[in-house]
Scaffold this motif. Structure first.
Motif, PDB file in Angstrom:
ATOM      1  N   THR A  17      -4.921   4.100  -5.384  1.00 19.02           N
ATOM      2  CA  THR A  17      -4.652   2.969  -4.505  1.00 19.02           C
ATOM      3  C   THR A  17      -4.751   3.448  -3.072  1.00 19.02           C
ATOM      4  O   THR A  17      -4.269   4.525  -2.724  1.00 19.02           O
ATOM      5  N   LEU A  18      -5.394   2.673  -2.259  1.00 17.01           N
ATOM      6  CA  LEU A  18      -5.540   2.999  -0.851  1.00 17.01           C
ATOM      7  C   LEU A  18      -4.516   2.220  -0.051  1.00 17.01           C
ATOM      8  O   LEU A  18      -4.355   1.021  -0.246  1.00 17.01           O
ATOM      9  N   LYS A  19      -3.843   2.907   0.823  1.00 20.63           N
ATOM     10  CA  LYS A  19      -2.870   2.244   1.678  1.00 20.63           C
ATOM     11  C   LYS A  19      -3.592   1.750   2.929  1.00 20.63           C
ATOM     12  O   LYS A  19      -4.217   2.532   3.637  1.00 20.63           O
ATOM     13  N   PRO A  20      -3.529   0.449   3.192  1.00 21.87           N
ATOM     14  CA  PRO A  20      -4.207  -0.055   4.393  1.00 21.87           C
ATOM     15  C   PRO A  20      -3.467   0.397   5.654  1.00 21.87           C
ATOM     16  O   PRO A  20      -2.244   0.373   5.715  1.00 21.87           O
ATOM     17  N   THR A  21      -4.233   0.825   6.611  1.00 22.56           N
ATOM     18  CA  THR A  21      -3.652   1.195   7.900  1.00 22.56           C
ATOM     19  C   THR A  21      -4.091   0.167   8.928  1.00 22.56           C
ATOM     20  O   THR A  21      -4.965  -0.652   8.677  1.00 22.56           O
ATOM     21  N   ARG A  24      -7.820   0.367   9.611  1.00 22.43           N
ATOM     22  CA  ARG A  24      -8.711   0.039   8.499  1.00 22.43           C
ATOM     23  C   ARG A  24      -8.685  -1.421   8.106  1.00 22.43           C
ATOM     24  O   ARG A  24      -9.664  -1.956   7.637  1.00 22.43           O
TER      25      ARG A  24
END
Length: 65
Positions: A17-21, A24
């Motif tokens: 899972t990618l954590k949105p920053t 981004r």
């Protein structure tokens, strides 16, 4: 179908899972802003002329109509 279900029961894949920053993940408003223009507005006549030019360029359309 049964074979597929049996295979899927035994396969384990890791999920990343990618954590949105903030850099981004653009907001929906910033994406809409890409499609808008603030200095170039077309008149109704210009739009009609452009659409008719595109339609007339199709081979199955008689340009005289």
């Amino acid at each position: 179908m049964a074979l597929r279900a049996a295979v899927l029961r035994h396969i384990r894949l890791p999920v990343l899972t990618l954590k949105p920053t903030a850099s981004r993940a653009p907001s929906q408003w910033s994406l809409l802003r890409l499609f808008s223009s603030h200095d170039d507005h077309l008149t109704k006549e210009e739009v009609i002329d452009r659409v008719l030019d595109v339609v007339k360029s199709f081979p199955k359309v008689d340009p005289s109509k």
